[in-house]
Design a protein around this motif. Sequence first.
Motif, mmCIF file in Angstrom:
data_model
loop_
_atom_site.group_PDB
_atom_site.id
_atom_site.type_symbol
_atom_site.label_atom_id
_atom_site.label_comp_id
_atom_site.label_asym_id
_atom_site.label_seq_id
_atom_site.Cartn_x
_atom_site.Cartn_y
_atom_site.Cartn_z
ATOM 1 N N ASN A 74 103.567 17.123 62.992
ATOM 2 C CA ASN A 74 102.644 17.603 61.959
ATOM 3 C C ASN A 74 101.216 17.590 62.491
ATOM 4 O OD1 ASN A 74 101.968 14.890 61.987
ATOM 5 N ND2 ASN A 74 103.002 14.411 60.063
ATOM 6 N N ALA A 75 100.271 17.791 61.602
ATOM 7 C CA ALA A 75 98.866 17.878 61.996
ATOM 8 C C ALA A 75 98.360 16.574 62.602
ATOM 9 C CB ALA A 75 98.011 18.263 60.788
ATOM 10 N N LEU A 76 98.844 15.430 62.100
ATOM 11 C CA LEU A 76 98.402 14.143 62.653
ATOM 12 C C LEU A 76 98.867 14.001 64.093
ATOM 13 C CD1 LEU A 76 97.106 11.384 62.384
ATOM 14 C CD2 LEU A 76 99.282 10.522 61.441
ATOM 15 N N TYR A 77 100.123 14.377 64.354
ATOM 16 C CA TYR A 77 100.615 14.304 65.736
ATOM 17 C C TYR A 77 99.772 15.194 66.637
ATOM 18 C CZ TYR A 77 103.353 14.946 69.927
ATOM 19 O OH TYR A 77 103.727 15.020 71.247
ATOM 20 N N THR A 78 99.509 16.419 66.199
ATOM 21 C CA THR A 78 98.735 17.358 67.012
ATOM 22 C C THR A 78 97.347 16.810 67.306
ATOM 23 O OG1 THR A 78 99.954 19.238 66.102
ATOM 24 C CG2 THR A 78 97.818 19.701 67.115
ATOM 25 N N LYS A 79 96.712 16.206 66.306
ATOM 26 C CA LYS A 79 95.373 15.649 66.488
ATOM 27 C C LYS A 79 95.391 14.498 67.488
ATOM 28 C CE LYS A 79 91.429 13.742 63.956
ATOM 29 N NZ LYS A 79 90.871 13.424 62.608
ATOM 30 N N LEU A 80 96.362 13.589 67.342
ATOM 31 C CA LEU A 80 96.426 12.433 68.253
ATOM 32 C C LEU A 80 96.844 12.853 69.657
ATOM 33 C CD1 LEU A 80 97.963 9.724 65.897
ATOM 34 C CD2 LEU A 80 95.606 9.877 66.727
ATOM 35 N N ASN A 81 97.718 13.850 69.761
ATOM 36 C CA ASN A 81 98.084 14.324 71.097
ATOM 37 C C ASN A 81 96.881 14.971 71.779
ATOM 38 O OD1 ASN A 81 100.163 14.633 73.133
ATOM 39 N ND2 ASN A 81 100.058 16.833 72.737
ATOM 40 N N GLY A 82 96.055 15.648 70.991
ATOM 41 C CA GLY A 82 94.817 16.196 71.542
ATOM 42 C C GLY A 82 93.903 15.096 72.055
ATOM 43 N N LEU A 83 93.815 13.986 71.308
ATOM 44 C CA LEU A 83 93.024 12.834 71.748
ATOM 45 C C LEU A 83 93.565 12.279 73.058
ATOM 46 C CD1 LEU A 83 90.916 10.576 71.275
ATOM 47 C CD2 LEU A 83 92.659 9.385 69.911
ATOM 48 N N ASN A 84 94.890 12.131 73.134
ATOM 49 C CA ASN A 84 95.503 11.625 74.366
ATOM 50 C C ASN A 84 95.231 12.560 75.540
ATOM 51 O OD1 ASN A 84 96.562 9.299 73.228
ATOM 52 N ND2 ASN A 84 98.587 10.176 72.856
ATOM 53 N N ASN A 85 95.319 13.868 75.300
ATOM 54 C CA ASN A 85 95.046 14.842 76.358
ATOM 55 C C ASN A 85 93.607 14.728 76.857
ATOM 56 O OD1 ASN A 85 97.027 17.553 76.926
ATOM 57 N ND2 ASN A 85 97.673 16.156 75.298
#
Length: 412
Positions: A96-107
């Motif tokens: 979901n959007a939370l996963y996408t946001k946190l994966n962006g942070l990790n990237n």
Amino acid sequence: MLENFNIVIVAVQHWDIDIGSNCKSIARELSASNRVLYVNTPLDRKTSILKSGEPRVRHRMNVIRGKQDGLEQIDTSLWTYYPSVITESINMLPDNALYTKLNGLNNRRFAAEIRKATQRTGFDHFVLFNDSEMFLGQQLKELLSPLLSIYYIRDNLVWLPYFARHGKRLEPLLIEKSDLVVANSDYLADYARQYNADSYMIGQGCDVKRFDDNLWNYSIPDDVATIPHPRIGYLGNLTSMRLDIDLLQAVATRRPDWNIVLAGPEDADFRSSSLHSLANVFFCGPQPLEKVPACIKAFDVAINPQIVNPLTIGNYPLKIDEYLAMGKPVVATKTRAMDFFRKFTYLAKNATEYEACIEQAINEDCATLQEQRRNFARSHTWRHSVELLSQQALRLLEESGRSTIQNSRAHV
């Protein structure tokens, strides 16, 4: 061949793993004529807590705390880097959007560490080679602006539970946005080509010299030497996830005059299987690495009785190269990946065909065929694989006008 480039490699397998690694072999081959920086993925928060006592985790925590330098020079033109950040453990989240946001942070954290390492090693411009890092590598092309972004597929990872949760969506996106995709089997190249036309099979290497019996004159292990001929053998992990127990049982039952030799560690399904009750099936246990060629030498016919599933169907079967390097006739399950070997192996789809192919392999075997098999296996080197990779990479660099960028050239 790619020459005098800076190449940054990211991979799901870290440099300090105990087993062999395709990506490490590619890195070493590339470093013969380029400068290569192998960046390990950062330690994730869950692992830093749950596995804090493990030596590798302690090493990474020492880097994060500034007690150790994360940059290590492996060879004249090869470095590895352990990042000094922790990424968030997010794989359990829904897509979901939370996963996408946190994966962006990790990237972004990972990209910042890569920039730090490239600055220290003087990699002003570089080619990015990503071995299956479909999560932390998702945004690296945008964040790092490499000369060329290459995605490498060597296993159908998206069918493993950990990768399946988000990888079935994210890997195709990463394949699509990459400039070049290379795979070690025809099946995986076909899969990638659905999303990116610049997808190619480059095979992989094998240390065939280790399997040259003319050079080493291996002695057959005593526990195998006492088994009567013909010996129909398999060497490797005995796991029901990859091997067809029912097929093995059917062949052994139909042909009590053949002796089935299974060498390798067993999973629970193999340990509890009725194969152990058959008089012509012999379990030889795990084999030390140095004894693998000697064990294969004992086989009259080598087999790879794969069970066909999404995990196995696309894998490059390295053991086939090892069998052929010993000159052995090989019977294997017919898959798209095995098409590459079809001129030098016998391919079967079921127990009936396995029985017929093994019979044919025994009857046809001769010195001429043995040498043809050895020669075919000898052609599968990491240098050849990297040459195929280089052909496509150089073509795309030239088409984009980036092959002559002044500071993209390294001085090896």
